[in-house]
Enzyme design. Structure first.
Site, PDB file in Angstrom:
ATOM      1  N   HIS A  96      50.572 -50.501   4.563  1.00 43.31           N
ATOM      2  CA  HIS A  96      49.747 -49.424   5.125  1.00 43.31           C
ATOM      3  C   HIS A  96      50.494 -48.781   6.277  1.00 43.31           C
ATOM      4  CE1 HIS A  96      48.749 -52.861   7.651  1.00 43.31           C
ATOM      5  NE2 HIS A  96      48.112 -52.096   8.526  1.00 43.31           N
ATOM      6  N   HIS A 120      49.999 -60.783   9.619  1.00 42.30           N
ATOM      7  CA  HIS A 120      49.922 -61.367  10.965  1.00 42.30           C
ATOM      8  C   HIS A 120      49.617 -62.856  10.859  1.00 42.30           C
ATOM      9  CE1 HIS A 120      49.596 -57.543  13.289  1.00 42.30           C
ATOM     10  NE2 HIS A 120      49.023 -57.106  12.179  1.00 42.30           N
ATOM     11  N   HIS A 164      49.982 -48.311   9.606  1.00 42.36           N
ATOM     12  CA  HIS A 164      49.939 -48.679  11.029  1.00 42.36           C
ATOM     13  C   HIS A 164      51.339 -48.989  11.561  1.00 42.36           C
ATOM     14  CE1 HIS A 164      45.400 -49.793  10.693  1.00 42.36           C
ATOM     15  NE2 HIS A 164      45.599 -48.503  10.870  1.00 42.36           N
ATOM     16  N   ASP A 203      52.677 -50.995  13.596  1.00 41.48           N
ATOM     17  CA  ASP A 203      53.217 -52.354  13.696  1.00 41.48           C
ATOM     18  C   ASP A 203      53.644 -52.905  12.332  1.00 41.48           C
ATOM     19  OD1 ASP A 203      50.407 -52.420  13.134  1.00 41.48           O
ATOM     20  OD2 ASP A 203      50.374 -54.555  13.605  1.00 41.48           O
ATOM     21  N   HIS A 204      53.493 -52.104  11.278  1.00 36.73           N
ATOM     22  CA  HIS A 204      53.983 -52.490   9.948  1.00 36.73           C
ATOM     23  C   HIS A 204      55.097 -51.561   9.469  1.00 36.73           C
ATOM     24  CE1 HIS A 204      50.705 -55.429   9.104  1.00 36.73           C
ATOM     25  NE2 HIS A 204      50.204 -54.762  10.124  1.00 36.73           N
ATOM     26  N   HIS A 241      40.881 -51.797   5.085  1.00 33.88           N
ATOM     27  CA  HIS A 241      41.514 -51.744   6.413  1.00 33.88           C
ATOM     28  C   HIS A 241      41.950 -50.294   6.678  1.00 33.88           C
ATOM     29  CE1 HIS A 241      43.803 -53.089   9.866  1.00 33.88           C
ATOM     30  NE2 HIS A 241      44.909 -52.586   9.372  1.00 33.88           N
ATOM     31  N   ASP A 262      47.381 -56.172   6.161  1.00 36.55           N
ATOM     32  CA  ASP A 262      46.207 -56.472   6.989  1.00 36.55           C
ATOM     33  C   ASP A 262      44.917 -56.477   6.170  1.00 36.55           C
ATOM     34  OD1 ASP A 262      47.906 -56.611   9.109  1.00 36.55           O
ATOM     35  OD2 ASP A 262      47.213 -54.796  10.105  1.00 36.55           O
TER      36      ASP A 262
HETATM   37 ZN   LIG Z   1      46.889 -52.561  10.268  1.00 37.74          ZN
END
Ligand SMILES: [Zn+2]
Length: 256
Positions: free
Chosen positions: A54, A172, A56, A58-59, A110, A134
Site C-alpha cells: 500500500h 510491522h 503509506h 513507511d512502506h 487499511h 498492514d
Molecule cells: Zn499503512
C-alpha cells in the site's frame, strides 16, 4: 540461505528481500533504500522488482531510490498512488518472478488499494509465503483508514482461506501488543496466554516473532476469531454477526 531475508527498518517496520532465482530477488515494502542496497550487495543479489502492499510512506519510502539504482520494476495495487509504480495489479493476477509464482490478493480495508502477495508453494518445496503489509499482523490487523469494517473483514476472511501452513510476513512487529490486547478481551484463553509467553521469551532471546502461519492466526488472532462463540460471548455479543464483533474489536483496539 533462507529464501526470505527479514530486514527491520524505521523502528518497527519489516521489509522482506526474497530470492527468486540464482541471483535474482524482489523486495516487499522497502522503506529504507540504503539498507536494502547493502544487503543486495552482501548477498550478491540483483533486484528485479519492488512489491508494494500500500502507499503509506513507511512502506514505500525507499522505492524511488531503489528503482533509480537498480532499474527494477515497481508493482502495487491499482490506485496505489505512487508515481514510481510501473505496474498496477488486480485481484487474482499471477506475477512470475524468476522461479516464483505470486498471486495478488486485493485486500481493501487499511487503504482502498491495499494488496497482499501470496507466493504459491513450488516444486522445490518452497512456499507458500504471504506478505500482508498492514492488513494482517501476527495476532492483530491494521487500522481501517479508507474503508468500512465489513470490507476489512472480507479481506481478512480471504487471507484466512489460504492454506494453513502459509507463512505470514507482515509489515510491522506489533506482536506483543497484539497478544496483550487479545488477552484483555479473553483473559482466560489458554492458547493466547501460551502464545504471549512464547512471544515474550522469543523477544528476550532477541528473536523475531514474524513469520507466523495461517493456522496459528486462525487459532489466536482475535480479529480472525470474530465469528467464534467464545469470543462473541467475551464481548457480550453472543448473537451478533461476526462482522459486528469484528468492528467492535477494531474499535476497542484503536483505543487500547
Ligand atoms: Zn499503512
Amino acid at each position: 540461505m533462507d529464501s526470505v531475508i527479514t530486514i527491520p527498518a524505521l523502528g518497527d517496520n519489516l521489509m522482506y528481500l526474497v530470492r527468486c532465482g540464482r541471483n535474482d530477488s524482489f523486495v516487499v515494502d522497502p522503506s529504507d533504500a540504503s539498507l536494502v542496497s547493502m544487503i543486495l550487495k552482501k548477498q550478491g543479489l540483483s533486484l528485479k522488482a519492488i512489491l508494494l502492499t500500500h502507499h503509506h510512506w513507511d512502506h514505500t519510502a525507499g522505492a524511488s531510490e531503489l528503482k533509480r539504482r537498480t532499474g527494477c520494476e515497481v508493482i502495487a495495487g491499482d490506485g496505489g498512488r505512487s508515481r514510481d509504480v510501473d505496474k498496477a495489479v488486480e485481484n487474482g493476477q499471477i506475477l512470475t518472478m524468476g522461479n516464483a509464482k505470486i498471486q495478488v490478493l486485493a485486500t481493501p480495508g487499511h487503504t482502498r488499494a491495499s494488496v497482499c502477495y501470496y507466493m504459491q508453494p513450488s516444486n522445490d518445496g518452497r512456499g507458500g509465503f504471504l506478505w500482508t503489509g498492514d492488513t494482517l499482523f501476527v495476532g492483530g490487523c491494521g487500522r481501517i483508514f479508507e474503508c468500512d469494517p465489513g470490507t476489512m473483514w472480507e479481506s481478512l476472511l480471504k487471507l484466512a482461506s489460504l492454506p494453513d501452513d502459509a507463512l505470514v510476513y507482515c509489515g510491522h512487529d506489533y506482536t506483543l501488543e497484539n497478544y496483550e490486547f487479545a488477552l484483555s478481551i479473553e483473559p482466560d484463553n489458554e492458547v493466547v496466554k501460551r502464545r504471549l509467553d512464547e512471544v515474550k521469551q522469543a523477544q528476550r532471546r532477541g528473536e523475531q516473532t514474524v513469520p507466523s502461519n495461517i493456522s496459528q492466526e486462525k487459532a489466536t488472532n482475535p480479529f480472525l476469531r470474530a465469528g467464534a462463540p467464545e469470543l462473541k460471548a467475551a464481548l457480550g455479543m453472543a448473537d451478533a454477526p461476526a462482522v459486528e464483533v469484528f468492528a467492535e474489536l477494531r474499535r476497542r483496539k484503536d483505543v487500547f
